[in-house]
Design a protein around this motif. Structure first.
Motif, short mmCIF file in Angstrom:
data_model
loop_
_atom_site.label_atom_id
_atom_site.label_comp_id
_atom_site.label_asym_id
_atom_site.label_seq_id
_atom_site.Cartn_x
_atom_site.Cartn_y
_atom_site.Cartn_z
N ASN A 1 46.47 48.68 47.78
CA ASN A 1 45.12 48.82 47.26
C ASN A 1 45.09 49.47 45.87
N ASP A 2 46.21 49.44 45.17
CA ASP A 2 46.27 49.96 43.81
C ASP A 2 45.48 49.04 42.87
N PRO A 3 44.55 49.58 42.08
CA PRO A 3 43.75 48.73 41.18
C PRO A 3 44.61 47.97 40.17
N GLY A 4 45.68 48.58 39.67
CA GLY A 4 46.56 47.89 38.73
C GLY A 4 47.27 46.71 39.38
N TYR A 5 47.70 46.90 40.61
CA TYR A 5 48.35 45.82 41.35
C TYR A 5 47.36 44.67 41.57
N ARG A 6 46.14 45.00 41.92
CA ARG A 6 45.11 43.99 42.12
C ARG A 6 44.88 43.19 40.84
N THR A 7 44.81 43.88 39.72
CA THR A 7 44.60 43.21 38.43
C THR A 7 45.78 42.31 38.08
N LEU A 8 46.98 42.76 38.37
CA LEU A 8 48.20 42.01 38.03
C LEU A 8 48.54 40.89 39.01
N TRP A 9 47.89 40.85 40.17
CA TRP A 9 48.25 39.89 41.20
C TRP A 9 48.31 38.43 40.71
N PRO A 10 47.32 37.92 39.98
CA PRO A 10 47.43 36.53 39.52
C PRO A 10 48.68 36.30 38.66
N GLN A 11 49.03 37.27 37.82
CA GLN A 11 50.24 37.14 37.00
C GLN A 11 51.49 37.19 37.88
N ILE A 12 51.50 38.04 38.89
CA ILE A 12 52.65 38.13 39.80
C ILE A 12 52.86 36.78 40.51
N VAL A 13 51.78 36.15 40.95
CA VAL A 13 51.88 34.84 41.61
C VAL A 13 52.42 33.80 40.63
N THR A 14 51.87 33.77 39.41
CA THR A 14 52.33 32.82 38.38
C THR A 14 53.78 33.06 38.01
N ASP A 15 54.15 34.32 37.82
CA ASP A 15 55.53 34.65 37.46
C ASP A 15 56.50 34.30 38.59
N THR A 16 56.08 34.48 39.84
CA THR A 16 56.93 34.11 40.97
C THR A 16 57.16 32.60 40.97
N ALA B 1 52.94 41.20 50.00
CA ALA B 1 51.53 41.29 50.37
C ALA B 1 50.61 41.17 49.16
N ARG B 2 49.53 40.42 49.36
CA ARG B 2 48.49 40.35 48.32
C ARG B 2 47.75 41.68 48.31
N PRO B 3 47.03 41.95 47.23
CA PRO B 3 46.31 43.23 47.15
C PRO B 3 45.29 43.39 48.27
N GLY B 4 45.14 44.62 48.71
CA GLY B 4 44.16 44.93 49.74
C GLY B 4 42.83 45.32 49.12
N LEU B 5 41.90 45.64 49.99
CA LEU B 5 40.56 46.03 49.55
C LEU B 5 40.58 47.45 49.01
N ASP B 6 39.53 47.77 48.25
CA ASP B 6 39.39 49.14 47.76
C ASP B 6 39.32 50.09 48.94
N ASP B 7 39.95 51.20 48.81
CA ASP B 7 39.95 52.21 49.84
C ASP B 7 40.20 53.53 49.14
N GLU B 8 39.53 54.57 49.59
CA GLU B 8 39.73 55.87 48.96
C GLU B 8 41.12 56.42 49.24
N ARG B 9 41.70 56.04 50.37
CA ARG B 9 43.04 56.51 50.73
C ARG B 9 44.07 55.48 50.29
#
Length: 173
Positions: free
Chosen positions: A12-27, A76-84
């Motif tokens: 649920n890291d916001p940076g990971y969520r933002t980078l996910w489309p690039q991670i998929v493309t790079d993979t 794993a794809r990014p998860g939902l926002d969570d405070e924890r």
């Protein structure tokens, strides 16, 4: 003897969520390069196509056949926002089969893009197994190494070892 690669992912890291489309493309680029090197890549069960959809987890395996496929690699794809913080811990035992380079290169690329979200450990070492390609079955040539593959596709990488030490209680299959 085989290799197992371990990772912890802050899903649920916001940076990971933002980078996910690039991670998929790079993979996808990594898997294409691995195929061009003569290594069979397939879907999660050793047949079909890898799963490379931004709405799903990334998932692939070596092509079905004796000595070509082992554990399914799943990131794993990014998860939902969570405070924890929500950590996913996973591993992939590749037995150092040819598709090992696809697994290690994908993990390395993800770590380089989002070091705050993904930590890596491996039975292989940074200055040996991650540096040199393995001999391809039935040939006299070596396949690409994960470090060389990432450098060729995306540019220079830091020389520092990103692998963390395995804890003494590390689980094994």
């Amino acid at each position: 003897m085989g290799y197992t690669h371990y990772w912890s992912l802050l899903v649920n890291d916001p940076g990971y969520r933002t980078l996910w489309p690039q991670i998929v493309t790079d993979t996808a680029r990594i898997l294409d390069a691995v195929r061009r090197a003569g290594i069979g890549i397939a879907g999660p069960y050793g047949w079909g196509l890898p799963i490379l959809d931004p709405g799903c987890d990334i998932s692939f395996n070596g092509a079905a056949g004796p000595g070509l496929a082992a554990d399914t690699f799943a990131l794993a794809r990014p998860g939902l926002d969570d405070e924890r913080p929500v950590w996913a811990v996973n591993f992939c035992k590749t037995k150092r089969l040819p598709y090992d380079v696809a697994v290690t290169a994908t993990l390395l690329r993800c770590h380089l893009l989002a070091p705050h979200a993904l930590t890596l450990s491996s039975d292989g070492t940074w200055n040996r197994q991650w540096k040199y390609g393995r001999k391809l079955p039935g040939t006299r040539r070596r396949g690409p190494s994960p470090r060389a593959l990432i450098t060729d596709l995306f540019g220079p990488i830091p020389a520092t070892d990103p692998l963390t030490a395995l804890p003494s209680h590390t689980w094994r299959r």
